[in-house]
Design a protein around this motif. Structure first.
Motif, PDB file in Angstrom:
ATOM      1  N   GLY A  85       0.793  -1.236   0.000  1.00  0.00           N
ATOM      2  CA  GLY A  85       0.000   0.000   0.000  1.00  0.00           C
ATOM      3  C   GLY A  85       0.816   1.273   0.000  1.00  0.00           C
ATOM      4  O   GLY A  85       0.381   2.298   0.526  1.00  0.00           O
ATOM      5  N   THR A 143       2.139   4.678  -0.643  1.00  0.00           N
ATOM      6  CA  THR A 143       1.551   5.859  -1.265  1.00  0.00           C
ATOM      7  C   THR A 143       2.457   7.047  -1.025  1.00  0.00           C
ATOM      8  O   THR A 143       2.954   7.247   0.085  1.00  0.00           O
ATOM      9  CB  THR A 143       0.163   6.143  -0.654  1.00  0.00           C
ATOM     10  N   ARG A 150       2.597  11.176  -1.907  1.00  0.00           N
ATOM     11  CA  ARG A 150       1.962  12.345  -2.529  1.00  0.00           C
ATOM     12  C   ARG A 150       2.905  13.530  -2.511  1.00  0.00           C
ATOM     13  O   ARG A 150       3.584  13.772  -1.518  1.00  0.00           O
ATOM     14  CB  ARG A 150       0.700  12.739  -1.742  1.00  0.00           C
ATOM     15  N   VAL A 188      -0.242  12.445  -6.923  1.00  0.00           N
ATOM     16  CA  VAL A 188      -0.033  11.136  -6.308  1.00  0.00           C
ATOM     17  C   VAL A 188       0.981  10.388  -7.158  1.00  0.00           C
ATOM     18  O   VAL A 188       0.671   9.920  -8.242  1.00  0.00           O
ATOM     19  CB  VAL A 188      -1.347  10.343  -6.225  1.00  0.00           C
ATOM     20  N   ASP A 230       0.647   5.122  -5.710  1.00  0.00           N
ATOM     21  CA  ASP A 230      -0.745   5.011  -5.290  1.00  0.00           C
ATOM     22  C   ASP A 230      -1.019   3.589  -4.824  1.00  0.00           C
ATOM     23  O   ASP A 230      -1.297   2.698  -5.636  1.00  0.00           O
ATOM     24  CB  ASP A 230      -1.633   5.393  -6.479  1.00  0.00           C
ATOM     25  N   GLY A 231      -0.859   3.345  -3.535  1.00  0.00           N
ATOM     26  CA  GLY A 231      -1.166   2.035  -2.975  1.00  0.00           C
ATOM     27  C   GLY A 231      -0.416   0.904  -3.653  1.00  0.00           C
ATOM     28  O   GLY A 231      -0.994  -0.109  -4.055  1.00  0.00           O
ATOM     29  N   SER A 268       3.650   8.719   2.260  1.00  0.00           N
ATOM     30  CA  SER A 268       2.477   9.181   2.987  1.00  0.00           C
ATOM     31  C   SER A 268       1.790   8.026   3.706  1.00  0.00           C
ATOM     32  O   SER A 268       1.198   8.219   4.759  1.00  0.00           O
ATOM     33  CB  SER A 268       1.485   9.831   2.023  1.00  0.00           C
ATOM     34  N   GLY A 323       1.535   3.300   3.900  1.00  0.00           N
ATOM     35  CA  GLY A 323       1.983   2.009   3.414  1.00  0.00           C
ATOM     36  C   GLY A 323       2.958   1.346   4.360  1.00  0.00           C
ATOM     37  O   GLY A 323       3.082   1.738   5.525  1.00  0.00           O
ATOM     38  N   ARG A 336       0.522   3.505 -10.103  1.00  0.00           N
ATOM     39  CA  ARG A 336      -0.218   2.298  -9.746  1.00  0.00           C
ATOM     40  C   ARG A 336       0.359   1.093 -10.475  1.00  0.00           C
ATOM     41  O   ARG A 336       0.872   1.220 -11.591  1.00  0.00           O
ATOM     42  CB  ARG A 336      -1.697   2.463 -10.116  1.00  0.00           C
TER      43      ARG A 336
END
Ligand SMILES: Nc1ncnc2c1ncn2[C@@H]1O[C@H](COP(=O)(O)OP(=O)(O)OP(=O)(O)O)[C@@H](O)[C@H]1O
Ligand SMILES: [Mg+2]
Lengths: 259, 401, 306
Positions: free
Chosen positions: A10, A12, A14, A19, A22-23, A58, A60, A234
């Motif tokens: 996960g 992430t 930013r 972003v 992203d996960g 941010s 994870g 992603r």
């Protein structure tokens, strides 16, 4: 695959509104080579920067061999056995090649003030050992570098500088190696040569895990066991190279068509 | 090595290569003789003549193949050359044993060079711009002043404590210096220097603007200030100070040179040139900056203590921004990271204005212009820092050399 | 405490604040367009003060000028020569050294400051000593209870506030200001979009330096005495204000300047040890503030791209 060496979940990242990751879930096992591909700006370098602690993600999780490395300071991550090269070469151009390479192993050497200043004989022995290792390593990638080990790194071509950077990353015997477009600027043959050298080196370090960012699909095909494709931060694909080629999502991502 | 035959047969490249140590001895002795004459010179003509001679020598060393060969040989045998230099410095002291002024000058150059080598450790290696060098120097003097007031403390111990105290006072600045970079860190040290100076001036515990008296150095019952003869020779009481200063210089030189040529030196270079890359490879930026900053300040403090004891007094005057800038000018002029360059520049900046009355009033202006010229046209200084060639420390000659 | 004295101190604080702000704005502007700190900036203040003194003296020696004209010539001289000094230093030193290590620029500008300072000390007759500055503004005193303030002081303060405001408007509302902001944002992009990089940079130097030189003129009028090394302290305080407020921003340094003056005034009012320790405390405040806010109150936002 038993417990992975590197496990990111996960992740992430930013930047203000943007972003960049992203996960993202990525796992890499011992001895595995993962090819990380994706269009420009898809977050590959950002992923490396997050794993090595240069950017604070941010959200994870990042684990190396079950050890939590999430948002830890870079030096701690470096000592835990993660080494990397940089997309834009970062060497000390005024210092000798040897100085540059040995930086990759410094944190494993005796950095005590007393032993460096007053146990000179021991230090010279240690130096001799490191010079041998650096020379052997450099010799693999280009004998010329090994011959000119005590000349300034700035006197070498861009391509040799990339090789020096790889030596710097390898000399500390890392457990995970992150290569960010190592062949950028090289000709086709030089790239092939570099990959052959890397593959040969891998034979001797069967446990070393590698993540390779590379734009040349040929290279990815030759060296990676598994591929991960990023787009807009992603993960849009994970699997073998052949499956990657056939995957329609990847094709649209590369052709720039929005889904 | 160049193959151009030398016009002077003794100096043919082949001969020089066969007797490298002789070349080193001659070169170093010549330089020190010139330096000694410069410190001793009294008439303006002599000074100008020597200055011209030095400029010619520098041009030869810098531009002609012969000079480059000689420089290279001295570089290859740098350990030996440093030893010769030490002996030559002592030789100068013997020659000028009765001359107060020359010996004072020699000791002053040695002590400021010591401080400048320490500044080199901070700036050239660790990348910390310390604009409070003179403040730490004066702090060393004040520590000596306070401690010599108590009889019974061995003076050698006072030197050590001066170093520790200045190092410890530097700790106050660690947090802001570590948390900031570049100009911000510079601002911190500038503010510290000014703070110290105004504090010393307005607060009377340490003598206020008049400063303090300092007792002379004594060791094993030998009071330096009372030395007037050694055996059959009449000597100046500055002679023991000159010897002490040169020993302090030699110790600091060796210490910091060893730091440079060790894993620590490489770590410092890595941290200075690229904090990001250094930290990725497991180096702690803070640790190395702390090491360089504290050791540097401690060495400056010791030099300041000896300087204070030699002069017999200390005032807040020497701690201002101007003096700190002068020290930084010395290392920039000499070449960042080159210790002998710092010595040469210290000679230029400390000795020449004393000798040329005409420029005394303009010294700061001239140095400022000189440093500007160096920064613009030869940023690596008079003697650029040579590359760290560790191959000389391993049992066999460096490959491809 | 007496309200009148308090008001007096408040006024002093405001005056100091305006002067600091005028200097700090320059630091911030230079940093914005070129990412450099121009340490000679404090000495440009001195150059301004001495230029106006020289012009007033010179003009007064030739013809008996009415004070208004003398003042005008003084201000004109300060602003022109100050701006010129800034542009020359920018052109000869800062631009060529732009890509050199930061320390070199720092040292170079510090040395440039030394050159200015020494040139004044050596070039002005008896320049090593403080110089009296003529009173050119109308006399007269405004009184309110125990608070009294000279009309001249009020005029100086008003001029300073107007100038700071004017500079702010110039930066935010004009084409030139837009160009400055574009260069500050990204020099490369600004260049590509047709902005003459060098002109904008030098224009910024002229603007910031003229402001500082005017501040020097104000200082002379307010304190009636100027000194060849007054710029050292002012430069450092101006720089500290800019840093504390956030380098590169426009509002930050203004806030920083007033904040700094506020702290200094507060200390003088609150602590009996008083003015002797004023500088000590100012410097201690700089060190502590930087330890707490290493990149300024309004943090300089910058993540290095790797
Ligand atoms: N420090 C930063 N600040 C702001 N945005 C950033 C930063 N670093 C990266 N980005 C943004 O994050 C996104 C991902 O960038 P990244 O460098 O990771 O891409 P990449 O996949 O490595 O691309 P390339 O193939 O061009 O190297 C981009 O949009 C980039 O602009
Ligand atoms: Mg990238």
């Amino acid at each position: 695959m038993n417990a992975p060496l590197l496990a990111c979940g996960g992740l992430t990242m930013r930047f203000d509104g943007l972003v960049a990751l992203d996960g993202l879930d990525i796992e890499v096992g011992k001895g595995e080579t993962v090819g990380l591909v994706g269009p420009n700006g898809s977050g590959k370098t950002t992923f490396f920067n997050v794993v090595t602690g240069l950017y604070k993600p941010s959200a994870g999780s990042v684990r190396l061999d079950a050890r939590d490395l999430f948002a830890k300071p870079p030096q701690m991550i470096g000592r835990a056995g993660v080494a990397r090269t940089f997309q834009r070469s970062r060497l000390m151009l005024d210092q000798s090649v040897f100085d540059n390479i040995v930086v990759g192993a410094l944190c494993r050497l005796d950095l005590g003030l007393f032993s460096n200043l007053f146990r000179r004989r021991r230090w010279c022995d240690e130096l001799g050992g490191m010079v041998d290792r650096a020379r052997a390593l450099a010799h693999r990638f280009n004998p010329v570098i090994a011959d000119r080990l005590f000349q300034p790194a700035g006197s070498f071509t861009m391509i040799d500088r990339r090789r020096i950077e790889i030596c710097r990353a390898l000399i500390g015997a890392p457990r995970l190696l992150l290569l960010d477009e190592p062949s950028a600027g090289m000709t086709h043959d030089e790239t092939r040569q570099l990959m052959d050298d890397l593959l040969a080196f891998r034979q001797e370090m069967p446990d070393l895990a590698v993540i390779l960012v590379e734009h040349e699909m040929d290279v990815i095909r030759r060296v990676s066991d598994r591929c991960v494709v990023l787009n807009f931060g992603r993960k849009i694909f994970e699997g073998t190279f052949d499956a990657l080629i056939a995957n329609p999502d990847v094709q649209t991502a590369y052709l720039g068509v929005s889904q | 090595m160049s193959s151009i035959p030398s016009p002077i047969p003794v100096l043919s490249p082949l001969r020089m290569q066969r007797h490298p140590r002789a070349v080193v001895v001659l070169t170093v002795a010549l330089l020190f003789a010139g330096g000694g004459l410069m410190m001793h010179a009294e008439s303006q003509i002599q000074v100008l003549g020597l200055l011209a001679a030095f400029l010619v020598m520098f041009a030869i060393a810098d531009r002609t193949p012969l000079g480059q060969d000689i420089s290279a040989i001295c570089g290859d045998y740098s350990g030996f050359a440093n030893g010769v230099a030490f002996v030559c410095a002592l030789g100068l002291i013997v020659v000028f044993r009765g001359e107060h002024y020359t010996l004072l000058m020699l000791a002053t150059v040695a002590l400021f060079s010591t401080a400048c080598i320490a500044l080199n450790l901070q700036l050239a290696f660790a990348g910390i711009a310390n604009f409070a060098g003179a403040a730490f120097f004066v702090l060393g003097s004040y520590t000596a002043a306070v401690m010599t007031a108590y009889a019974g403390i061995p003076h050698l111990l006072i030197l050590v404590v001066s170093g520790i105290v200045t190092g410890a006072i530097g700790v106050i600045l660690l947090l802001p210096v570590l948390r900031t970079r570049g100009h911000y860190a510079a601002l911190v040290t500038i503010a510290f220097g000014l703070l110290l100076r105004s504090l010393l001036e307005v607060n009377d515990t340490l003598g206020g603007p008049q400063g303090m008296k300092i007792k002379g150095f004594s060791i094993l019952g030998l009071d330096f200030n009372r030395v007037s003869s050694i055996g059959p020779w009449d000597v100046s009481f500055y002679l023991p100070y000159a010897v002490l200063s040169i020993c302090i210089f030699a110790v600091a030189f060796t210490l910091i040179r060893r730091i440079e040529r060790s894993w620590i030196g490489i770590a410092l270079d890595a941290v200075r040139s690229d904090e990001t890359a250094a930290s990725v490879f497991g180096l702690s930026i803070a640790r190395w900056k702390v090491v360089a900053f504290l050791i540097g300040n401690a060495v400056i403090g010791v030099a300041g203590a000896v300087y204070g004891m030699m002069n017999g007094f200390v005032t807040p005057n020497g701690s201002g921004l101007g003096d700190s800038l002068l020290m930084l000018s010395i290392i920039v002029l000499g070449g960042l990271g080159n210790f002998w360059g710092a010595v040469v520049a210290a000679m230029v900046i400390l000795v020449i204005p004393e000798k040329l009355q005409a420029i005394q009033e303009f010294r700061l202006l001239i140095f400022a212009l000189l440093v500007l010229a160096i920064l613009l046209f030869r940023p690596s200084g008079i003697l650029p820092r040579p590359i760290r060639d560790l191959s000389r420390f391993i049992g066999r000659p460096g490959a491809g050399a | 405490m007496d309200v009148g004295i308090l008001a007096q101190q408040l006024f002093n604080g405001l005056m100091l604040g305006v002067i600091y702000a005028m200097i700090a704005v320059g630091f911030s502007l230079f940093f914005g367009v070129l990412d450099v700190i121009k340490f000679s900036h404090g000495d440009v203040v001195t150059v301004g003060a001495f230029s106006s003194l020289g012009a007033v003296g010179l003009a007064g020696g030739l013809v008996a000028l009415p004070p208004v004209l003398a003042l005008a010539s003084g201000i004109a001289a300060a602003v022109t020569i100050g701006a010129l000094a800034g542009v020359i230093i920018g052109r000869v030193l800062v631009l060529p050294l732009r890509h050199a290590p930061g320390v070199n620029v720092l040292l170079a500008t510090l040395m440039a400051g030394t050159v200015l300072r020494e040139a004044i000390r050596l070039g002005v007759p008896n320049g090593g000593n403080p110089k009296p500055f003529p009173a050119l503004l109308p006399g007269g005193v405004i009184k309110a209870g125990s608070f009294s303030v000279g009309v001249d002081s009020v005029m100086i303060l008003a001029a300073g506030l107007l100038l700071v405001l004017g500079t702010h408007l110039l930066i935010t509302r004009t084409r030139f200001g837009l160009a400055i902001r574009a260069v500050a944002q990204d020099g490369e992009v600004a260049r590509l979009s047709g902005i003459d990089f060098q002109t904008v940079v030098l224009g910024t130097f002229a603007l910031g330096s003229a402001l500082a030189a005017f501040a020097g003129c104000m200082l002379g009028l307010y304190y009636r005495e100027i000194n060849f090394n007054m710029g050292v302290l002012l430069g450092i305080i101006g720089f500290a204000s800019a840093v504390v407020g956030g380098l590169g921003s426009m509002l930050g340094p203004i806030i920083g300047g007033f904040l700094f003056a506020g702290v200094q005034t507060l200390v003088v009012v609150a602590l009996p040890v008083s003015s002797a320790y004023k500088d000590v405390i100012a410097f201690a405040a700089i060190i502590i503030l930087i330890a707490i806010f290493p990149t300024g109150l309004i943090a300089e936002r910058r993540s290095e791209r790797v």
